[in-house]
Motif scaffolding. Structure first.
Motif, PDB file in Angstrom:
ATOM      1  N   LEU A 157      30.066  56.414 -35.665  1.00 25.60           N
ATOM      2  CA  LEU A 157      28.723  56.274 -34.899  1.00 25.60           C
ATOM      3  C   LEU A 157      28.344  54.799 -34.832  1.00 25.60           C
ATOM      4  CD1 LEU A 157      26.895  59.381 -36.439  1.00 25.60           C
ATOM      5  CD2 LEU A 157      28.301  59.308 -34.083  1.00 25.60           C
ATOM      6  N   PRO A 158      27.611  54.513 -33.931  1.00 25.11           N
ATOM      7  CA  PRO A 158      26.956  53.010 -33.922  1.00 25.11           C
ATOM      8  C   PRO A 158      26.042  52.868 -34.920  1.00 25.11           C
ATOM      9  CG  PRO A 158      26.744  54.098 -31.791  1.00 25.11           C
ATOM     10  CD  PRO A 158      27.312  55.158 -32.488  1.00 25.11           C
ATOM     11  N   ARG A 159      26.260  51.612 -35.635  1.00 17.08           N
ATOM     12  CA  ARG A 159      25.642  51.329 -36.844  1.00 17.08           C
ATOM     13  C   ARG A 159      24.435  50.868 -36.496  1.00 17.08           C
ATOM     14  NH1 ARG A 159      29.509  50.508 -41.484  1.00 17.08           N
ATOM     15  NH2 ARG A 159      27.689  49.605 -42.329  1.00 17.08           N
ATOM     16  N   THR A 160      23.256  51.602 -35.927  1.00 13.35           N
ATOM     17  CA  THR A 160      21.967  51.153 -35.620  1.00 13.35           C
ATOM     18  C   THR A 160      21.057  50.966 -36.738  1.00 13.35           C
ATOM     19  OG1 THR A 160      21.303  53.275 -35.208  1.00 13.35           O
ATOM     20  CG2 THR A 160      22.461  52.231 -33.373  1.00 13.35           C
ATOM     21  N   GLY A 161      21.246  51.764 -37.827  1.00  9.53           N
ATOM     22  CA  GLY A 161      20.194  51.957 -38.938  1.00  9.53           C
ATOM     23  C   GLY A 161      19.073  52.597 -38.546  1.00  9.53           C
ATOM     24  N   GLU A 162      19.188  53.260 -37.435  1.00  5.77           N
ATOM     25  CA  GLU A 162      17.883  54.037 -36.781  1.00  5.77           C
ATOM     26  C   GLU A 162      18.752  55.517 -36.884  1.00  5.77           C
ATOM     27  OE1 GLU A 162      15.244  51.592 -33.754  1.00  5.77           O
ATOM     28  OE2 GLU A 162      17.162  52.485 -32.994  1.00  5.77           O
ATOM     29  N   THR A 163      17.594  56.685 -37.304  1.00  7.32           N
ATOM     30  CA  THR A 163      18.256  58.060 -37.208  1.00  7.32           C
ATOM     31  C   THR A 163      18.085  58.571 -35.882  1.00  7.32           C
ATOM     32  OG1 THR A 163      17.651  58.136 -39.507  1.00  7.32           O
ATOM     33  CG2 THR A 163      17.973  60.185 -38.490  1.00  7.32           C
ATOM     34  N   ASP A 164      19.058  58.880 -35.040  1.00  6.08           N
ATOM     35  CA  ASP A 164      19.043  59.502 -33.847  1.00  6.08           C
ATOM     36  C   ASP A 164      19.631  60.847 -33.830  1.00  6.08           C
ATOM     37  OD1 ASP A 164      21.860  59.516 -33.641  1.00  6.08           O
ATOM     38  OD2 ASP A 164      21.856  57.415 -32.622  1.00  6.08           O
ATOM     39  N   THR A 165      19.328  61.517 -32.714  1.00  7.63           N
ATOM     40  CA  THR A 165      19.406  63.114 -32.852  1.00  7.63           C
ATOM     41  C   THR A 165      20.862  63.111 -33.215  1.00  7.63           C
ATOM     42  OG1 THR A 165      19.937  62.807 -30.482  1.00  7.63           O
ATOM     43  CG2 THR A 165      18.010  63.831 -31.100  1.00  7.63           C
TER      44      THR A 165
END
Length: 290
Positions: free
Chosen positions: A132-140
């Motif tokens: 998954l994209p390593r954004t560091g944010e918790t998406d759905t």
């Protein structure tokens, strides 16, 4: 006569043979001599050869109408994942996220209920491991993957390092100066005349060394106390029942509720217990209840 009859039979037989064969034969007279060519009419009819039929003409299929043609319109794109929590957020959802990250060994601190740098790094690592994209944010999408891999955390997991909401104070805590300690919510309220001044998470003794319940008084304060029985430091100790005291615990600060005391009431926030130590007086009430 017999010869004539035999000759006639021979002529008849030859004629029959020629009739079947369809050829021109030479006739003979009664004496057997040739009489010249005789044309024998063939009465049989040869089977007729059918005339070749004209090739069948194929009928072209009707052209497809616009309604019959498959649609070539592109499908509507799926909506992008929605961000649920990101660095700086706080609340019970963040606390559950942290508890679930601990279950899969991506986070070792907390849960604190605050989306800090360590939580962002844990989420980023979890995302990268699963493509998954390593954004560091918790998406759905990230949250669903984590839900699929973990179980619902229990109350003790959600508040492993403290921070749980305190339950209602015991009626004995509603008057005077009281350290009101709840085993059910694992909290300690510092109360004055029914008003809560501060609330701290606390830890108790194990089943083999339980913290005593009841109403007590602070009978001794020792800022730099060291236990001779267990050879361990007990800073900011406020003794209320025999050798049991309210005090700061470095083990509680490091391990949370994974450990237990030897009967004392442990506090993990050193700055908070240091401030409380200055406010509590000898003779103040201590209530330990469920």
């Amino acid at each position: 006569m017999r010869g004539t009859t035999g000759g006639a039979r021979a002529v008849a037989a030859l004629a029959a043979l020629l009739t079947v064969g369809g050829c021109t034969a030479q006739a003979v007279d009664a004496d057997g001599g040739p009489r010249g060519p005789v044309h024998i009419e063939v009465t049989g009819t040869a089977p007729a050869t059918p005339a070749p039929s004209a090739p069948a003409r194929s009928t072209p299929a009707p052209a497809a109408s616009e309604d019959d043609k498959p649609s070539t319109a592109p499908a509507a794109p799926a909506p992008p994942p929605r961000v649920l929590w990101s660095p700086g957020d706080t609340g019970p959802g963040v606390r559950e996220l942290q508890a679930r990250l601990r279950q899969v060994a991506w986070l070792y601190d907390g849960p604190t209920g605050t989306y800090d740098d360590l939580t962002g790094q844990a989420v980023s690592g979890f995302q990268g491991k699963r493509g998954l994209p390593r954004t560091g944010e918790t998406d759905t999408v990230t949250w669903q993957r984590l839900l699929d891999m973990t179980r619902e955390p229990g109350q003790w997991e959600l508040y492993l390092m403290g921070g749980q909401p305190a339950d209602a104070p015991d009626p004995r805590c509603l008057s005077g100066r009281v350290l009101c300690i709840s085993k059910s919510s694992r909290t300690m309220r510092w109360m004055i005349d029914g008003r809560t001044v501060s609330t701290l998470p606390v830890r108790f003794g194990s089943e083999y060394t339980p913290t005593r319940e009841g109403e007590f008084q602070v009978y001794w304060k020792s800022r730099h106390h060291h236990s001779t029985l267990y050879d361990s430091p007990m800073p900011y100790a406020m003794f209320f029942s025999g050798g049991q005291a309210v005090h700061y615990s470095a083990d509680f600060a490091a391990r949370g509720y994974a450990g237990a005391s030897h009967g004392c009431v442990n506090v993990r926030d050193e700055a908070a217990i240091a401030e409380l130590f200055e406010e509590v007086r000898t003779g103040d009430k201590v209530v330990v209840h469920w």
